[in-house]
Design an enzyme around this catalytic site. Structure first.
Site, PDB file in Angstrom:
ATOM      1  N   SER A   1      -9.011   6.207  -3.425  1.00  0.00           N
ATOM      2  CA  SER A   1      -8.160   5.314  -4.217  1.00  0.00           C
ATOM      3  C   SER A   1      -8.700   5.216  -5.635  1.00  0.00           C
ATOM      4  CB  SER A   1      -8.155   3.922  -3.572  1.00  0.00           C
ATOM      5  OG  SER A   1      -7.546   2.972  -4.416  1.00  0.00           O
TER       6      SER A   1
ATOM      7  N   TYR B   1     -11.784  -4.045  -0.576  1.00  0.00           N
ATOM      8  CA  TYR B   1     -11.037  -2.778  -0.590  1.00  0.00           C
ATOM      9  C   TYR B   1     -11.621  -1.815  -1.618  1.00  0.00           C
ATOM     10  CZ  TYR B   1      -7.023   0.402  -0.631  1.00  0.00           C
ATOM     11  OH  TYR B   1      -6.215   1.513  -0.560  1.00  0.00           O
TER      12      TYR B   1
END
Length: 276
Positions: A159, A172
């Protein structure tokens, strides 16, 4: 689906975790169009089955809890029975959790009435790390063992958070940084076995998981959307189709056979932009 280009994956089998989701579901469809046998693994069997039905007879859906090694082994054995082996593994299972998400971007002395860093739930952080990092570890342990003697290809989903941690989502961001590092570690560890390992790092795409952060209930963009687009030189969100070309390139040994240990951003320039 219109592919940007086609590769020949006839005779190869791809296993995809998190395949019931938007991104990995589209990955499954693209690889199916290239002739691969596709195993769609997801704890949400109905979502995976719906996509498998769209792909056709060369696809199967398998209920799999990627945090339960026995469940992973059962899924692997099902694939062996159906297709004979696994050539490409895509670790797509992942996500965030509201318990690990702050309300505020910055800490100020008075945060009365909002969920700040100190109010985050330990169980939420552990859940996010397990869902992203532990799942990739366990699935790779099971699936890569069958690749050691014949070679293989592992693709993880990282990501933008791995490059530059985003505000509000500390767990995250840290977990995806872990995925990037784990990708590089695997690439080195398995290089003598002819197992390549790379990761795709999507920029900003609208998915079921982040839609509430990007758009208000009335459909108008949130302030966070304004910040994202201002920091993305191409000034738009990505489309899932923008990831397919990178995926196909990584899956094709003839095109990327000497590529391993990379984390490839597909982000409209976000990771390259300093803001000035």
């Amino acid at each position: 689906m219109n592919l940007p280009f086609s590769i020949d994956l006839g005779g190869k089998t791809v296993a995809i975790t998190g395949a019931g989701g938007i991104i990995c579901g589209e990955f499954a469809k693209a690889l199916g169009l290239c002739g691969a046998n596709v195993a769609l693994l997801d704890i949400n069997y109905d979502a995976a089955e719906k996509i498998a039905d769209e792909i056709g007879e060369n696809a199967i859906a398998i209920r799999c809890n990627c945090l339960d090694k026995e469940s992973i082994k059962s899924a692997y054995n099902t694939i062996i029975e159906a297709f004979g082996g696994v050539d490409i593994l895509i670790n797509g299972a992942g996500g965030n959790n509201p318990k690990a998400t702050c309300d505020n971007e910055y800490m100020y002395p008075d945060t009365t009435g909002i969920k700040d860093f100190f109010a985050l739930d330990e169980s939420g952080l552990k859940f996010v790390f397990d869902l992203n990092v532990t799942s990739a570890f366990l699935v790779t342990q099971v699936f890569a063992e069958g690749m050691v003697k014949k070679g293989g290809n592992i693709i993880n989903i990282s990501s933008m958070n791995a490059y530059r941690p985003l505000t509000k989502i500390p767990a995250y961001s840290a977990a995806k940084a872990g995925i990037s590092n784990f990708t590089q570690w695997l690439a080195v560890h398995f290089a003598p076995c002819n197992i390549r390992c790379n990761a795709i790092a999507p920029g900003f795409f609208v998915t079921n998981q982040n839609r509430g952060l990007l758009y208000n209930e009335d459909g108008t963009p949130t302030a966070r959307t304004g910040k994202i687009l201002a920091a993305t030189p191409m000034r738009k969100f990505g489309e899932i189709s923008d990831l397919i070309g990178c995926l196909l390139w990584l899956c094709d040994d003839g095109a990327s056979g000497f590529v391993t240990g990379t984390v490839i951003p597909v982000d409209g320039g976000f990771s390259a932009y300093s803001g000035v």
